[in-house]
Design a protein around this motif. Structure first.
Motif, PDB file in Angstrom:
ATOM      1  N   THR A  18      35.042  35.961  54.345  1.00 48.85           N
ATOM      2  CA  THR A  18      36.448  35.789  53.966  1.00 48.85           C
ATOM      3  C   THR A  18      36.605  36.273  52.526  1.00 48.85           C
ATOM      4  OG1 THR A  18      35.978  33.494  53.329  1.00 48.85           O
ATOM      5  CG2 THR A  18      36.882  33.866  55.547  1.00 48.85           C
ATOM      6  N   TRP A  19      37.818  36.233  52.024  1.00 42.17           N
ATOM      7  CA  TRP A  19      38.096  36.729  50.684  1.00 42.17           C
ATOM      8  C   TRP A  19      39.041  35.791  49.946  1.00 42.17           C
ATOM      9  CZ3 TRP A  19      37.269  39.730  54.859  1.00 42.17           C
ATOM     10  CH2 TRP A  19      36.464  40.864  54.727  1.00 42.17           C
ATOM     11  N   GLY A  27      40.789  44.430  47.929  1.00 44.38           N
ATOM     12  CA  GLY A  27      40.435  43.032  48.094  1.00 44.38           C
ATOM     13  C   GLY A  27      39.833  42.469  46.825  1.00 44.38           C
ATOM     14  N   GLU A  28      39.649  41.160  46.830  1.00 40.53           N
ATOM     15  CA  GLU A  28      39.070  40.505  45.660  1.00 40.53           C
ATOM     16  C   GLU A  28      38.274  39.289  46.112  1.00 40.53           C
ATOM     17  OE1 GLU A  28      40.582  38.002  41.723  1.00 40.53           O
ATOM     18  OE2 GLU A  28      41.949  39.397  42.724  1.00 40.53           O
ATOM     19  N   GLY A  29      37.082  39.154  45.563  1.00 37.96           N
ATOM     20  CA  GLY A  29      36.310  37.933  45.749  1.00 37.96           C
ATOM     21  C   GLY A  29      35.842  37.684  47.166  1.00 37.96           C
ATOM     22  N   GLN A  84      36.392  48.198  46.221  1.00 35.74           N
ATOM     23  CA  GLN A  84      37.747  48.244  46.768  1.00 35.74           C
ATOM     24  C   GLN A  84      37.961  47.186  47.843  1.00 35.74           C
ATOM     25  OE1 GLN A  84      38.871  51.814  49.002  1.00 35.74           O
ATOM     26  NE2 GLN A  84      40.893  51.787  48.030  1.00 35.74           N
ATOM     27  N   ILE A  85      36.900  46.796  48.550  1.00 29.49           N
ATOM     28  CA  ILE A  85      37.082  45.766  49.576  1.00 29.49           C
ATOM     29  C   ILE A  85      36.576  44.401  49.095  1.00 29.49           C
ATOM     30  CG2 ILE A  85      36.918  47.489  51.404  1.00 29.49           C
ATOM     31  CD1 ILE A  85      34.240  46.133  52.197  1.00 29.49           C
ATOM     32  N   GLY A  86      36.454  44.249  47.778  1.00 29.44           N
ATOM     33  CA  GLY A  86      36.147  42.939  47.221  1.00 29.44           C
ATOM     34  C   GLY A  86      34.674  42.616  47.103  1.00 29.44           C
ATOM     35  N   ILE A  87      33.791  43.595  47.348  1.00 31.84           N
ATOM     36  CA  ILE A  87      32.357  43.388  47.142  1.00 31.84           C
ATOM     37  C   ILE A  87      32.057  43.715  45.684  1.00 31.84           C
ATOM     38  CG2 ILE A  87      30.040  44.138  47.766  1.00 31.84           C
ATOM     39  CD1 ILE A  87      31.101  44.836  50.545  1.00 31.84           C
ATOM     40  N   PRO A  88      31.703  42.726  44.872  1.00 35.70           N
ATOM     41  CA  PRO A  88      31.546  42.965  43.431  1.00 35.70           C
ATOM     42  C   PRO A  88      30.206  43.631  43.112  1.00 35.70           C
ATOM     43  CG  PRO A  88      31.098  40.665  43.917  1.00 35.70           C
ATOM     44  CD  PRO A  88      31.477  41.308  45.226  1.00 35.70           C
ATOM     45  N   VAL A  89      30.251  44.888  42.758  1.00 39.30           N
ATOM     46  CA  VAL A  89      29.042  45.661  42.461  1.00 39.30           C
ATOM     47  C   VAL A  89      29.219  46.355  41.124  1.00 39.30           C
ATOM     48  CG1 VAL A  89      27.674  47.674  43.145  1.00 39.30           C
ATOM     49  CG2 VAL A  89      28.364  46.001  44.862  1.00 39.30           C
TER      50      VAL A  89
END
Length: 745
Positions: free
Chosen positions: A469-470, A486-488, A604-609
């Motif tokens: 989920t996000w 997305g975020e988080g 862009q899809i909220g995966i923090p890299v």
């Protein structure tokens, strides 16, 4: 840069280069040595070959390659299987099948050695060296236990001397050895018989001194090791200069006792034979002729130089400039050349280039011991283990976001080509051409409007199928191409697991939002999971996942294990920022650019890299020696066009220890069993079927994300050097610049 599992392929194809420490200006014209000067794009980490047998960079293989020999090797242009230290290939008469004999529970092979081969110190290479290198040395290191010795040495030692296959090696004559095997296995011909042979006299006291302590053995300073190849470092020959000055140069001096000097080689004559002859000493002809065809290469083995010299450059542009100025004779660059570099080469008429096919793989991979990259048996958190369903879906979603064609064709300006699987199309017999990477049908190369949105939508769907989920879920309009970032991203929690019987309706526990299933591999083709009104088929790995969408029960049509996933806590289970280490742009602009693009796509899809451009040797150390990383990108040079036994090294559970070639920690019992069966299969067609299936599973599991490969662009000063041939898969650089064959003008 390419990281290489270094296997010595035989004396005639060994490659080594280095930098002379004595310059020509210090000598009179009459005294000037013949120095072949090359440039390379990274430093060595060591000159200790016991370390580089375990795992070596391609740069270390170039410089240290000629120290050791092997019983057999591959010819340079056609990759014929040929004897090196061996007097001949022990085939069954009229075949290309090894003459293995059954003795009780074991298989044996007798190998006769050439007589008169010497080390650079003048002592003869005998059966004692072979037995020590392949059996007694590791046994000594293991305190009298061969298996313990090999596994402690680790890495490629466990491939070249695979203790699951090799039982022992005995001396049966001064120039004859007998190898004993626990099983008939592809690895005998394609790895064990390529094992490094090093001098017993030099290494026996060192093995005895460091017994059982790999770190102590690998920490030894080794510049004076005798060589049986074309050259050795100055210290070994008591010649002027030093073998390696960190960050500046390395040096090899021609071996005055090199046995193969003057050997005349014909890669294919009119009758389709491979032959080599040292007049008055020996003649070898391939016992089973290949298909008749045009002559490929005819040449004489040197060396025709006194020294091979390597200058170490901090970046590609400096190395290219040095070649244009004539400061080096040849640039060893396994990374390809972009249009800008090609234009620079064309600006200097004295530079010649040759495009050659490559057999390698540039890739990205993950630390599957860390969440959410893996959820298999090696995952550090036991509460996040589910037969690696969550982990495989996360990696698959990452793979889905990669746009290979757009990157290679547009951003790289067509100097690279996309790779879909972990077997290169160059190795055509073993390459499963029907496979495509996840979401590869969507590319900005052909659909600039909506391809990115389609990739985002599919990646989000994959992640939601296992309960991700996000804080803010990404959205994508696959018609207009609009994407809302997305975020988080929040990791799922595993609520429960159930051993389900075929046809059994299993109630969904409270709070579950997704379900995963693992079935037997034999059932994968027919397995389906019914979720509400939807039937979801298994993937090639026997895994199924789906968002529940309000369903109150699920049913498998075969026996299997079910996992139910709930939404994670927005604070506790939110994914922390992952570090993604990849080569910096000064070293390899293509992988650096791919790293930047990937960082953008997954964020862009909220995966923090966070992308971290990093020096090549630092990446190798953090990944292979320390296993301290989240995500990384490197490359492999995959050697000759032989059965891809490297798959076992890269993806079998037994190679997941520090220093091994599966640092990502991929562990799949089904794949382990198939890899074992592949190596035990002597029928090449059956072996290929297994490799095709393994490729299919690895594609959906995505422990590696293959990206691209490039053509090898060899570049040299035509006014300074002459090569006997320039067309070959892997190029001139694949032979380390041909120091044993090149002639200076």
């Amino acid at each position: 840069m390419v990281k290489l599992r270094w296997i010595v392929f035989g004396v005639l194809v060994l490659f080594v280069v280095s930098l002379a420490s004595t310059t020509a200006s210090q000598l009179t014209q009459a005294q000037q040595p013949k120095i072949y000067t090359m440039g390379m794009l990274s430093d060595l980490r060591t000159t200790n070959t016991m370390r580089t047998i375990r795992t070596a960079s391609v740069w270390e293989a170039y410089v240290l390659g000629p120290r050791h020999c092997s019983l057999f090797g591959l010819s340079p242009t056609r990759f014929y299987y040929i004897p090196s230290l061996a007097a001949s290939v022990p085939y069954k008469p009229g075949t290309t099948e090894l003459n293995l004999q059954k003795e009780g529970d074991l298989f044996t092979l007798v190998v006769d050695l050439k007589k008169g081969v010497t080390w650079s110190d003048g002592t003869e290479v005998t059966a004692d060296d072979v037995v020590f290198s392949m059996y007694e040395g590791p046994k000594l290191f293991g305190g009298g236990d061969f298996v313990k010795g090999v596994t402690t040495l680790g890495g490629a030692w466990t491939v070249l001397l695979d203790p699951n296959v090799l039982e022992k090696v005995e001396k049966t004559g001064s120039h004859q050895v007998k190898l004993f095997f626990k099983q008939a296995n592809l690895r005998i011909q394609w790895a064990i018989l390529f094992a490094d042979i090093f001098q017993k006299k030099y290494w026996e006291p060192k093995f005895n001194e460091t017994k059982g302590d790999r770190a102590k053995l690998e920490a030894l300073e080794v510049n004076d090791e005798p060589a049986c190849g074309w050259g050795a470092m100055p210290e070994a020959l008591k010649a002027p200069g030093v073998g390696w000055q960190r960050g500046a140069f390395a040096t090899n001096v021609a071996n005055p006792n090199y046995f193969w000097k003057g050997v005349k080689v014909d890669e294919r004559d009119a009758q389709g034979n491979y032959s080599e002859e040292k007049p008055g000493v020996y003649t070898y002809k391939q016992p089973v002729p290949a298909a008749a065809g045009p002559e490929l290469a005819r040449y004489e083995t040197g060396p025709f130089i006194d020294r091979a010299s390597y200058r170490i450059f901090a970046d590609t542009s400096s190395a290219v400039a040095a070649l244009i100025k004539g400061e080096i004779d040849m640039l060893l660059n396994p990374l390809g050349a972009d249009p800008g570099i090609r234009a620079q080469y064309r600006s200097e008429p004295k530079i010649k280039t040759q495009d050659n096919k490559s057999h390698g793989m540039f890739y990205q991979s993950f630390n599957l011991r860390r969440k959410p990259f893996g959820s298999g048996p090696l995952q550090k958190d036991p509460k996040f283990r589910d037969d690696d369903i969550i982990g495989s879906r996360f990696r698959q979603a990452w793979n889905c976001l990669i746009d290979r064609d757009f990157t290679t064709q547009t951003l790289f300006q067509r100097v690279a080509f996309s790779l879909q699987t972990v077997v290169s199309p160059a190795n055509s017999f073993w390459f499963n051409e029907k496979l495509r990477a996840p979401c590869d049908e969507f590319s900005e190369q052909t659909d600039k409007t909506a391809a990115r949105a389609k990739k985002v939508a599919r990646a989000v769907e994959i992640l939601k199928s296992v309960g991700f989920t996000w804080v803010k879920e990404p959205t994508a309009n696959t018609t207009t191409g609009a994407v809302t970032a997305g975020e988080g991203i929040i990791l799922p929690v595993i609520l429960s697991s159930v051993d389900a019987k075929a046809g059994q309706a299993v109630s969904v526990p409270s709070g579950a939002i997704a379900v995963g299933a693992k079935v037997k591999l034999d059932d994968a083709a027919k397995a389906e999971l019914t979720v509400g009104a939807t039937k979801v088929k298994s993937d090639a790995a026997g895994k199924i996942s789906a968002a529940l969408g309000g369903a109150t029960s699920v049913t498998l049509n075969v026996d299997g294990k079910l996992y139910f996933y709930g939404a994670g806590d927005k604070t506790k289970d939110r994914m922390p920022t992952a570090n993604f280490i990849y080569p910096n742009s000064a070293y390899d602009p293509r992988r650096a650019l791919f790293g930047v693009q990937t960082e953008k796509w997954v964020n862009q899809i909220g995966i923090p890299v966070r992308g971290v451009p990093t020096g090549f040797n630092v990446i190798v150390t953090k990944v292979f020696d320390e296993q301290d990383f989240d995500v990384w990108s490197l490359g492999w040079s995959l050697g000759g066009l032989t059965p891809p036994d490297y798959l076992e090294s890269f993806f079998h559970t037994r190679h997941t220890e520090l220093g091994d070639d599966n640092p990502q920690g991929y562990s799949n019992p089904d794949v382990d069993a198939m890899l074992d069966e592949f190596l035990k299969t002597l029928d090449l067609n059956k072996a290929r079927d297994l490799v095709f299936k393994i490729q299919e599973i690895l594609l959906v599991e995505s422990p590696y994300v293959p990206l691209f490969d490039t053509a090898i662009v060899d570049a040299w000063r035509d006014d300074k050097v002459v090569y006997p041939f320039v067309e070959r898969t892997q190029g001139i650089v694949g032979m380390g610049g041909m120091p044993a064959l090149v002639k200076l003008r």
